[in-house]
Design a protein around this motif. Structure first.
Motif, short mmCIF file in Angstrom:
data_model
loop_
_atom_site.label_atom_id
_atom_site.label_comp_id
_atom_site.label_asym_id
_atom_site.label_seq_id
_atom_site.Cartn_x
_atom_site.Cartn_y
_atom_site.Cartn_z
N ASP A 72 0.84 -1.19 0.00
CA ASP A 72 0.00 0.00 0.00
C ASP A 72 0.88 1.26 0.00
OD1 ASP A 72 -2.22 -1.62 0.16
OD2 ASP A 72 -2.40 -1.43 2.35
N ARG A 73 0.30 2.34 -0.49
CA ARG A 73 1.01 3.62 -0.44
C ARG A 73 0.83 4.22 0.95
NH1 ARG A 73 0.22 7.64 -4.97
NH2 ARG A 73 2.41 7.96 -4.57
N VAL A 74 1.90 4.79 1.44
CA VAL A 74 1.85 5.47 2.73
C VAL A 74 1.66 6.97 2.47
CG1 VAL A 74 3.14 6.02 4.83
CG2 VAL A 74 3.33 3.74 3.81
N PRO A 75 0.59 7.54 2.99
CA PRO A 75 0.35 8.96 2.73
C PRO A 75 1.45 9.84 3.32
CG PRO A 75 -1.57 7.91 3.76
CD PRO A 75 -0.45 6.93 3.81
N ALA A 76 1.88 10.81 2.52
CA ALA A 76 2.91 11.74 2.98
C ALA A 76 2.45 12.48 4.23
CB ALA A 76 3.26 12.72 1.86
N ALA A 77 1.17 12.77 4.32
CA ALA A 77 0.63 13.49 5.48
C ALA A 77 0.85 12.68 6.76
CB ALA A 77 -0.84 13.80 5.29
N ALA A 78 0.74 11.36 6.68
CA ALA A 78 0.94 10.52 7.86
C ALA A 78 2.40 10.59 8.32
CB ALA A 78 0.56 9.08 7.56
N LEU A 79 3.33 10.58 7.37
CA LEU A 79 4.74 10.69 7.73
C LEU A 79 5.06 12.07 8.30
CD1 LEU A 79 6.30 8.86 4.64
CD2 LEU A 79 5.98 7.96 6.96
#
Length: 111
Positions: A72-79
């Motif tokens: 899955d793609r990890v959202p940049a906002a989460a990082l």
């Protein structure tokens, strides 16, 4: 442990002061003892809060890693959120270290 952490945060080398001085007994009045206790309690709570926040961030990072490992793609906002939270903890630890330094200065004056 508090002195080691404070020295590390300030990029200083920690040296064990107990080896350099003899132990001595001092008389402190009740207001001095109360002030010291309040300061220690405040810092203990702060360090406990920081440890709890590290646990929460660790759980978030594990979830993000699990998601990334499954393709899955990890959202940049989460990082970015993880990074902001870590920065807040760093600021909090720096303030606690400053409090430890101020308390050490206060104790040296009393001694």
């Amino acid at each position: 442990m508090v002195e080691i952490t404070a020295a590390t945060l300030r990029d200083e080398k920690y040296t064990d002061a107990s080896r350099a001085q003899e132990l001595r007994t001092v008389d402190l009045d009740e207001s001095q003892i109360a002030s010291l206790k309040e300061s220690l309690d405040r810092n203990a709570t702060g360090y406990s809060d920081a440890a709890f926040q590290f646990q929460k961030i660790g759980n978030n990072v594990n979830q993000l890693a699990r998601s990334a490992n499954s393709g899955d793609r990890v959202p940049a906002a989460a990082l970015e959120q993880v990074s902001r939270r870590l920065a807040r903890i760093e600021e909090s630890l720096a303030l606690l270290a400053d409090d430890d330094g101020a308390r050490s200065t206060m104790l040296r004056r009393w001694l």
